[in-house]
Design a protein around this motif. Structure first.
Motif, PDB file in Angstrom:
ATOM      1  N   GLU A 151       7.303  12.236  -5.120  1.00  0.00           N
ATOM      2  CA  GLU A 151       6.762  11.903  -3.671  1.00  0.00           C
ATOM      3  C   GLU A 151       7.689  10.747  -3.170  1.00  0.00           C
ATOM      4  O   GLU A 151       8.210   9.850  -3.817  1.00  0.00           O
ATOM      5  CB  GLU A 151       5.099  11.319  -3.749  1.00  0.00           C
ATOM      6  CG  GLU A 151       5.053  10.333  -4.615  1.00  0.00           C
ATOM      7  CD  GLU A 151       3.467   9.763  -4.662  1.00  0.00           C
ATOM      8  OE1 GLU A 151       2.736  10.419  -3.958  1.00  0.00           O
ATOM      9  OE2 GLU A 151       3.003   8.956  -5.645  1.00  0.00           O
ATOM     10  N   TYR A 248       4.628  -1.342   1.084  1.00  0.00           N
ATOM     11  CA  TYR A 248       5.233  -1.245  -0.381  1.00  0.00           C
ATOM     12  C   TYR A 248       4.840  -0.263  -1.022  1.00  0.00           C
ATOM     13  O   TYR A 248       5.430   0.037  -2.334  1.00  0.00           O
ATOM     14  CB  TYR A 248       4.841  -2.675  -1.073  1.00  0.00           C
ATOM     15  CG  TYR A 248       6.035  -2.996  -2.011  1.00  0.00           C
ATOM     16  CD1 TYR A 248       6.931  -4.151  -1.498  1.00  0.00           C
ATOM     17  CD2 TYR A 248       5.899  -2.493  -3.395  1.00  0.00           C
ATOM     18  CE1 TYR A 248       8.002  -4.494  -2.471  1.00  0.00           C
ATOM     19  CE2 TYR A 248       6.791  -3.040  -4.126  1.00  0.00           C
ATOM     20  CZ  TYR A 248       7.585  -4.030  -3.926  1.00  0.00           C
ATOM     21  OH  TYR A 248       8.644  -4.487  -4.859  1.00  0.00           O
ATOM     22  N   ALA A 249       3.762   0.536  -0.596  1.00  0.00           N
ATOM     23  CA  ALA A 249       3.068   1.402  -1.685  1.00  0.00           C
ATOM     24  C   ALA A 249       4.099   2.620  -2.105  1.00  0.00           C
ATOM     25  O   ALA A 249       4.945   2.964  -1.173  1.00  0.00           O
ATOM     26  CB  ALA A 249       1.992   2.402  -0.840  1.00  0.00           C
ATOM     27  N   LYS A 250       3.877   2.936  -3.446  1.00  0.00           N
ATOM     28  CA  LYS A 250       4.631   4.381  -3.918  1.00  0.00           C
ATOM     29  C   LYS A 250       6.319   3.702  -4.117  1.00  0.00           C
ATOM     30  O   LYS A 250       6.983   4.849  -4.294  1.00  0.00           O
ATOM     31  CB  LYS A 250       4.416   5.341  -3.350  1.00  0.00           C
ATOM     32  CG  LYS A 250       2.846   5.954  -3.040  1.00  0.00           C
ATOM     33  CD  LYS A 250       2.581   7.091  -2.083  1.00  0.00           C
ATOM     34  CE  LYS A 250       0.958   7.246  -1.975  1.00  0.00           C
ATOM     35  NZ  LYS A 250       0.520   8.533  -1.577  1.00  0.00           N
ATOM     36  N   TRP A 288      -0.504   0.675   8.327  1.00  0.00           N
ATOM     37  CA  TRP A 288      -1.859   0.365   7.663  1.00  0.00           C
ATOM     38  C   TRP A 288      -2.485   1.457   7.574  1.00  0.00           C
ATOM     39  O   TRP A 288      -3.572   1.501   6.593  1.00  0.00           O
ATOM     40  CB  TRP A 288      -2.460  -0.717   8.471  1.00  0.00           C
ATOM     41  CG  TRP A 288      -2.522  -0.483   9.696  1.00  0.00           C
ATOM     42  CD1 TRP A 288      -3.413   0.345  10.529  1.00  0.00           C
ATOM     43  CD2 TRP A 288      -1.638  -0.898  11.014  1.00  0.00           C
ATOM     44  NE1 TRP A 288      -3.127   0.344  11.959  1.00  0.00           N
ATOM     45  CE2 TRP A 288      -1.957  -0.401  12.167  1.00  0.00           C
ATOM     46  CE3 TRP A 288      -0.498  -1.757  10.662  1.00  0.00           C
ATOM     47  CZ2 TRP A 288      -1.261  -0.428  13.439  1.00  0.00           C
ATOM     48  CZ3 TRP A 288       0.365  -1.991  11.897  1.00  0.00           C
ATOM     49  CH2 TRP A 288      -0.029  -1.333  13.117  1.00  0.00           C
ATOM     50  N   GLU A 289      -2.381   2.726   8.145  1.00  0.00           N
ATOM     51  CA  GLU A 289      -3.006   3.720   7.809  1.00  0.00           C
ATOM     52  C   GLU A 289      -2.579   4.618   6.630  1.00  0.00           C
ATOM     53  O   GLU A 289      -3.098   5.759   6.494  1.00  0.00           O
ATOM     54  CB  GLU A 289      -3.181   4.847   9.362  1.00  0.00           C
ATOM     55  CG  GLU A 289      -3.627   4.193  10.417  1.00  0.00           C
ATOM     56  CD  GLU A 289      -3.726   5.091  11.668  1.00  0.00           C
ATOM     57  OE1 GLU A 289      -3.501   6.245  11.399  1.00  0.00           O
ATOM     58  OE2 GLU A 289      -4.347   4.547  12.614  1.00  0.00           O
ATOM     59  N   PHE A 290      -1.652   4.292   6.226  1.00  0.00           N
ATOM     60  CA  PHE A 290      -0.866   4.849   4.787  1.00  0.00           C
ATOM     61  C   PHE A 290      -0.851   3.926   3.649  1.00  0.00           C
ATOM     62  O   PHE A 290      -1.160   4.523   2.537  1.00  0.00           O
ATOM     63  CB  PHE A 290       0.549   5.147   5.079  1.00  0.00           C
ATOM     64  CG  PHE A 290       0.720   6.090   6.502  1.00  0.00           C
ATOM     65  CD1 PHE A 290       0.923   7.468   6.096  1.00  0.00           C
ATOM     66  CD2 PHE A 290       0.681   5.569   7.679  1.00  0.00           C
ATOM     67  CE1 PHE A 290       0.919   8.416   7.132  1.00  0.00           C
ATOM     68  CE2 PHE A 290       0.854   6.364   8.818  1.00  0.00           C
ATOM     69  CZ  PHE A 290       0.926   8.045   8.556  1.00  0.00           C
ATOM     70  N   ASP A 291      -0.912   2.580   3.911  1.00  0.00           N
ATOM     71  CA  ASP A 291      -0.788   1.755   2.686  1.00  0.00           C
ATOM     72  C   ASP A 291      -1.850   0.667   2.811  1.00  0.00           C
ATOM     73  O   ASP A 291      -2.016   0.047   3.862  1.00  0.00           O
ATOM     74  CB  ASP A 291       0.508   0.932   2.543  1.00  0.00           C
ATOM     75  CG  ASP A 291       0.665  -0.161   1.237  1.00  0.00           C
ATOM     76  OD1 ASP A 291      -0.181  -0.244   0.748  1.00  0.00           O
ATOM     77  OD2 ASP A 291       1.724  -0.608   1.270  1.00  0.00           O
ATOM     78  N   SER A 292      -2.999   0.685   1.858  1.00  0.00           N
ATOM     79  CA  SER A 292      -4.270  -0.155   2.151  1.00  0.00           C
ATOM     80  C   SER A 292      -3.784  -1.758   2.172  1.00  0.00           C
ATOM     81  O   SER A 292      -4.733  -2.609   2.616  1.00  0.00           O
ATOM     82  CB  SER A 292      -4.836   0.174   0.790  1.00  0.00           C
ATOM     83  OG  SER A 292      -4.381  -0.023  -0.277  1.00  0.00           O
ATOM     84  N   LYS A 293      -2.591  -1.874   1.480  1.00  0.00           N
ATOM     85  CA  LYS A 293      -2.332  -3.524   1.487  1.00  0.00           C
ATOM     86  C   LYS A 293      -1.757  -3.997   2.677  1.00  0.00           C
ATOM     87  O   LYS A 293      -1.547  -5.218   2.950  1.00  0.00           O
ATOM     88  CB  LYS A 293      -1.158  -3.772   0.536  1.00  0.00           C
ATOM     89  CG  LYS A 293      -2.069  -3.660  -0.978  1.00  0.00           C
ATOM     90  CD  LYS A 293      -1.170  -4.134  -1.885  1.00  0.00           C
ATOM     91  CE  LYS A 293      -1.900  -3.940  -3.277  1.00  0.00           C
ATOM     92  NZ  LYS A 293      -1.058  -4.538  -4.631  1.00  0.00           N
ATOM     93  N   ILE A 295      -1.784  -4.883   6.643  1.00  0.00           N
ATOM     94  CA  ILE A 295      -2.732  -5.366   7.643  1.00  0.00           C
ATOM     95  C   ILE A 295      -2.595  -4.738   8.912  1.00  0.00           C
ATOM     96  O   ILE A 295      -1.226  -4.585   9.468  1.00  0.00           O
ATOM     97  CB  ILE A 295      -2.431  -7.133   7.740  1.00  0.00           C
ATOM     98  CG1 ILE A 295      -2.792  -7.846   6.498  1.00  0.00           C
ATOM     99  CG2 ILE A 295      -3.272  -7.575   8.833  1.00  0.00           C
ATOM    100  CD1 ILE A 295      -2.195  -8.903   6.434  1.00  0.00           C
ATOM    101  N   PRO A 296      -3.451  -4.379   9.286  1.00  0.00           N
ATOM    102  CA  PRO A 296      -3.430  -3.869  10.741  1.00  0.00           C
ATOM    103  C   PRO A 296      -2.888  -4.698  11.994  1.00  0.00           C
ATOM    104  O   PRO A 296      -3.753  -5.296  12.645  1.00  0.00           O
ATOM    105  CB  PRO A 296      -4.882  -3.233  11.171  1.00  0.00           C
ATOM    106  CG  PRO A 296      -5.885  -3.955  10.322  1.00  0.00           C
ATOM    107  CD  PRO A 296      -5.157  -4.527   8.998  1.00  0.00           C
ATOM    108  N   MET A 297      -1.675  -5.214  11.886  1.00  0.00           N
ATOM    109  CA  MET A 297      -1.387  -5.959  12.758  1.00  0.00           C
ATOM    110  C   MET A 297       0.057  -5.541  13.313  1.00  0.00           C
ATOM    111  O   MET A 297       1.135  -5.410  12.864  1.00  0.00           O
ATOM    112  CB  MET A 297      -0.858  -7.316  12.093  1.00  0.00           C
ATOM    113  CG  MET A 297      -0.572  -8.512  12.858  1.00  0.00           C
ATOM    114  SD  MET A 297      -0.048  -9.912  11.709  1.00  0.00           S
ATOM    115  CE  MET A 297      -1.580 -10.714  11.510  1.00  0.00           C
TER     116      MET A 297
END
Lengths: 546, 546
Positions: A151, A248-250, A288-293, A295-297
């Motif tokens: 992925e 940073y996810a994945k 923020w809609e893809f990586d939970s870490k 912040i919606p900023m």
């Protein structure tokens, strides 16, 4: 297959990925390779112009269909191929995939009349930690050779949505936990300005690649200086955003799941304008809609505008320090700090000394966090292939480092939080005393200009900022100059470590090495600190073309 | 002194803090104590009116000098004194300090003509986890009795700056890791609506106190439902903000430094208007300048306005589930969910089923995180005084729970992150399928209406949200009704645990117990979820006065 054979095979595969027509027939004489793109004759005049342009300009021209992505991608692939041959900075190089993607983008814009996104057609280089489905991520570990990713990292897929073109993955030190770049697969990456200097690390391949203009925006990561140090050593801008600003996810990592001090990702660039292009493009994809870490900023234009108004009114308030009380920087860095202080003061802003608060404790606490598992995770990956630890990380994986108990880790986390809050208290006290709010702090990022190989000894200027999770932007300032950067022979070192760092200074050998500062702001102040860094760059007149 | 003697002395000290003239001479008959304030004759008509008002209204009247803080504080102190006598909900009670502070505030406004801040003069109750310099924080631990705090929690000092008056600290279960409220110092806190029901926990003292209108805004904390469950059991609104929105620094805690699933703080209130008063007041104090974990995110009026526009256009999109696949809620909760779904649909909005994603795994992962240290931290505090563990936490401190190795904890952290990102993927897929963006999810917060003592068996509805760090607001919906909430005798339990929960249901005993839902939104969506919760409350017509 022995690990040596596995590594050699990988190395050969990367070398073979360079088309014959982009190969140098001989290595240039001298320590610097910066003039090779121009001297070699391998790049056309248009390709030289493209690679010596800015990302901001290139995306505008591609969006206006004045340039094709194929032309731009070809130019950077060629220059990157030279970079790899000269300074050994690639872990992967895939011009075919890049050109196929560029072609698709060209077809898209020609059919739809508009770009797919704000980065349409722009080649972006990736540290070998970001995953692209189907390719390998070795991160300098022999054991990971041959494992194909299933992925994309979140940042990769968002950059792709924004229109970016990927063409290479750049070198890192084995494990990433070093500010130089060396591993058992590819060997060492060197600084394009002088092969005797380090390109920095762990995003050292990015530093060298972008410094050489094999790309204009490169993605690095920073848990203890790994974006900022290579930026500094290659006369680039680099941002360590606060944790939670970028996805940073994945991505691959050493010590995955370690959240006490988060590694963060960010770009290395030649200008703040290009850095802003990157930041705004990624944030526009709502990471923020893809990586939970994350912040919606979104990009806070109001923050940028507010600080620009302050800049225009000559109303900035900056603190500065040139010594953290642990290790005194070498003369080129002391001069770099003073140069920035003088420039900002000279422009009419307020600059006051900032007293570093317990930086030695911060550095030691950060170190104890990085070594929390006593080298278990890194050791396991090394054992898998049988490769030895590079000398620079021996301390981390040495079995004499004790693994922390979970309650000890919680105690470290509590100490970290308390330290962060105490630092905020100091800022408020500073502001109360001055009657002005503090906008940023000017500080060294390393005690040395671009360091000689195997001489990176002190990480504290970088790691204190990681522990605080403050936003920091590296600004290139000047170059070491043997005629003015003379060591103070009467200086009494603060410690053995300080003495060792001072002993490494040699004005002649460092002559010409990039010297930088970092501009530090509170947590999540990217818009503000970037604007201040941009103004400092403007005041210094440090925009350079190779 | 034995631990029993130490506890008794503390208990007696709190009892003695109630002035004679506020004492009940006899306990009321029956299970509910809700009518005592009116029946006892201890409160004047004005005091009844004040305590049955709203915080929003009271601060407006105090700011307009139509009411004094002394009058307001006296009224709440008296009602809180009744609460403590009736349901045993205080760990500290200090009306003298409160009235002295109220007097100061009255003098301030009379001298300056304006309030000190948006909470000027308003009494706010604090869970016995928040520190006030000079007072004790026992958190239900005998060992901590007598240790006076040397500094204020950050939230305490910011509320003070905003004008709040503190008058009591409310009861919690020993260790906080339980959704009922019982400890070896004070014994059990019961539900003012029926002494046979739990007030919830761990912010159970707050639930009982605010439910009884001994205060209108109470501060709780939530690591696994500890704000939301007491809110639900006392027919209140309660918010679990996402981590990083409100300041938690310098509060007491069990397992301090545990950062895998953060405990967060938030208010329990009778209305969203009062909740908003609290949130906007705290955020106006810029908590991020004091607590490093707070994100620099002021109250986002634009977010509130945007969702209100959507509400006005009947354009909300909500998901809902009434069973998480682990434990089926009792009939009153199933009816509560359906009531909300019907109300929202009936108003013209879109409501679609949401499929809970791996909630069993989430619940188990959360549990394994809470027990990471094998009870070391809690066990050490119990050992210090010699008190036994309350039965409800025996599993946590049982020596058969293995302490996790640091690499195992990192693995849990990685699993948590992956789970969070997978959940975001599910939301995006839901949105893609529907062609609409998801605003919130309606869900149970507990499988039971206000539970009978020692019957709280399943935390998963709450803890899945903690693991996700999603924003969640509890909305009171209805009351269990034996005539309609009849158990389905043909139901086949999903598991032994489910069977045990179902076996606890008794329509007669639960009759009248508050039944609530939670409204869940993505991370850091407080403005949005509060507005949706407010609209649901409005649609339900559930504003109640006692």
């Amino acid at each position: 297959m022995t690990w040596q054979e596995t590594a050699e095979k990988h190395r050969n595969r990367i070398a073979a990925a360079i088309p014959d027509e982009w190969r140098l027939t001989s290595m240039p004489p001298g320590d610097s390779v910066m003039s090779v793109p121009r001297d070699s004759g391998l790049l056309t005049q248009e390709e030289l112009a493209i690679t010596e342009s800015t990302a901001t300009d290139l995306v505008a021209k591609m969006a206006a269909r004045e340039l094709t992505s194929v032309a731009v991608t070809t130019a950077f692939c060629k220059r990157a191929a030279l970079a790899h041959q000269l300074v050994n900075c690639c872990h992967e190089f895939f011009p075919d995939l890049a050109l196929a993607r560029a072609k698709e983008l060209d077809e898209y814009i020609s059919k739809n009349g508009k770009p797919v996104g704000p980065l349409h057609g722009l080649p972006i280089s990736l540290k070998d930690q970001l995953r692209i489905k189907g390719l390998e991520t070795t991160m300098g570990y022999v054991a990971w050779i041959g494992k194909r990713d299933t992925e994309d990292s979140v940042l990769v897929s968002l950059l792709q949505r924004a229109g970016a073109v990927f063409f290479c993955k750049t070198s890192v030190p084995q494990s990433l936990m070093v500010c130089e770049t060396i591993n058992n697969i590819m060997g060492r990456t060197v600084n394009p300005r002088n092969k005797n200097w380090s390109c920095g690390g762990s995003s050292g391949g990015e530093g060298a690649m972008v410094g050489f203009r094999g790309g204009l925006i490169g993605i690095g990561t920073d848990i203890g200086g790994s974006i900022r140090v290579p930026a500094a050593f290659n006369f680039l801008y680099g941002i360590r955003p606060s944790h939670g600003r970028l996805p940073y996810a994945k991505m691959a990592n050493s010590m995955e799941g370690q959240e006490t001090v988060h590694s963060v990702c960010g770009p290395l660039t030649h200008s703040i304008a290009d850095m802003r292009l990157f930041m705004t493009s990624v944030l526009a994809e709502k990471p923020w809609e893809f990586d939970s870490k994350v912040i919606p900023m979104p990009w806070r234009q109001a923050e940028e505008d507010a600080i620009k108004t302050k800049i225009a009114s000559k109303d900035l308030t900056l603190g500065f320090y040139n010594c953290d009380g642990v290790v005194l920087p070498h003369p080129p860095i002391l001069r770099a700090v003073q140069t920035v202080v003088d420039a900002v003061k000279g422009a009419g802003h307020t600059v006051e000394p900032w007293e570093p608060y317990k930086h030695e404790e911060a550095w030691k606490l950060a170190n104890s966090i990085y070594s929390s598992d006593g080298g278990t995770d890194i050791g396991a990956v090394l054992k898998e292939s049988g490769e030895p630890a590079i000398p620079n990380i021996r301390e981390l994986v040495d079995l004499t480092v004790t693994k922390s108990d979970i309650n000890e880790v919680w105690d470290k986390q509590l100490k970290k939080w308390r330290y962060q809050c105490d630092y905020l208290d100091r800022i408020r006290a500073f502001e109360d005393k001055l009657g002005r709010s503090l906008d940023a702090i000017i500080a060294p990022i390393t005690p040395t200009a671009a360091v000689r190989h195997n001489q990176f000894k002190y990480y504290g200027y970088a790691t204190a900022v990681n522990l605080l999770d403050f936003t920091s932007v590296v600004v290139p300032v000047t170059f070491a100059d043997k005629s003015v950067d003379v060591a103070d022979t009467s200086y009494k070192p603060l410690s053995e470590l300080d003495a060792a760092v001072q002993a490494d200074y040699d004005a002649g050998i460092y002559h010409g090495a990039p010297a930088a500062v970092q501009i530090i702001g509170r947590r999540l102040t990217e818009e503000k600190i970037m604007a201040i860094a941009e103004e400092i760059g403007r005041l210094l007149g440090n925009e350079v073309t190779p």
